[in-house]
Write an enzyme that holds these catalytic residues in place. Sequence first.
Site, PDB file in Angstrom:
ATOM      1  N   ASP A 109       0.856  -1.187   0.000  1.00  0.00           N
ATOM      2  CA  ASP A 109       0.000   0.000   0.000  1.00  0.00           C
ATOM      3  C   ASP A 109       0.890   1.233   0.000  1.00  0.00           C
ATOM      4  O   ASP A 109       1.989   1.211   0.553  1.00  0.00           O
ATOM      5  CB  ASP A 109      -0.907   0.013   1.234  1.00  0.00           C
ATOM      6  CG  ASP A 109      -2.011  -1.037   1.155  1.00  0.00           C
ATOM      7  OD1 ASP A 109      -2.431  -1.381   0.048  1.00  0.00           O
ATOM      8  OD2 ASP A 109      -2.451  -1.497   2.229  1.00  0.00           O
ATOM      9  N   ASP A 122      -6.990  -1.274  -4.777  1.00  0.00           N
ATOM     10  CA  ASP A 122      -8.104  -0.977  -3.868  1.00  0.00           C
ATOM     11  C   ASP A 122      -9.068   0.022  -4.497  1.00  0.00           C
ATOM     12  O   ASP A 122     -10.288  -0.136  -4.429  1.00  0.00           O
ATOM     13  CB  ASP A 122      -7.595  -0.403  -2.542  1.00  0.00           C
ATOM     14  CG  ASP A 122      -6.755  -1.374  -1.736  1.00  0.00           C
ATOM     15  OD1 ASP A 122      -6.947  -2.598  -1.888  1.00  0.00           O
ATOM     16  OD2 ASP A 122      -5.908  -0.904  -0.955  1.00  0.00           O
TER      17      ASP A 122
END
Length: 152
Positions: A109, A122
């Site tokens: 991330d 995402d």
Amino acid sequence: MFYTLLLLVVLLDQAAKLWVRYHMELGQSIEMWDGFQLTFFENSGAMASSFEGYGTYFVIPAVGIAIWAIYLYHKGMLNSLVLRCGAGIFVGGAIGNAIDRILRGKVTDFLDFGRGISNLADHAITLGMLLILIHGFIISPMRKRKSKRITV
């Protein structure tokens, strides 16, 4: 359009994650502009670090969703451009994160808007789902109303 968007999302997601892993240290942040920065984080769970340590279990539904969407596409059931685009983007995001989970056991991330750290996959999942919902709740009912007017 379905396969083009699916492949584009997977490639962009994996390229961005690769760049982050090779150019940043874990935990490092790079300020981009007010309210947004790149922060390298590894998540072994799901979005927002929920189910920490159980991320590999999300590979099974991701593969299932991909197979189901490909089946629907080939059966002609993704019957609008919005639905095909939404499904392609959604599946691309699911596959992007599944690749990380399979190869690394965790997801990279890096998009930090100050309310959690996420990645392109995402956001692709979210955008894809939004397009699918727009089709289901707006486009499809409009088509049905229009076809009823024509047949009456």
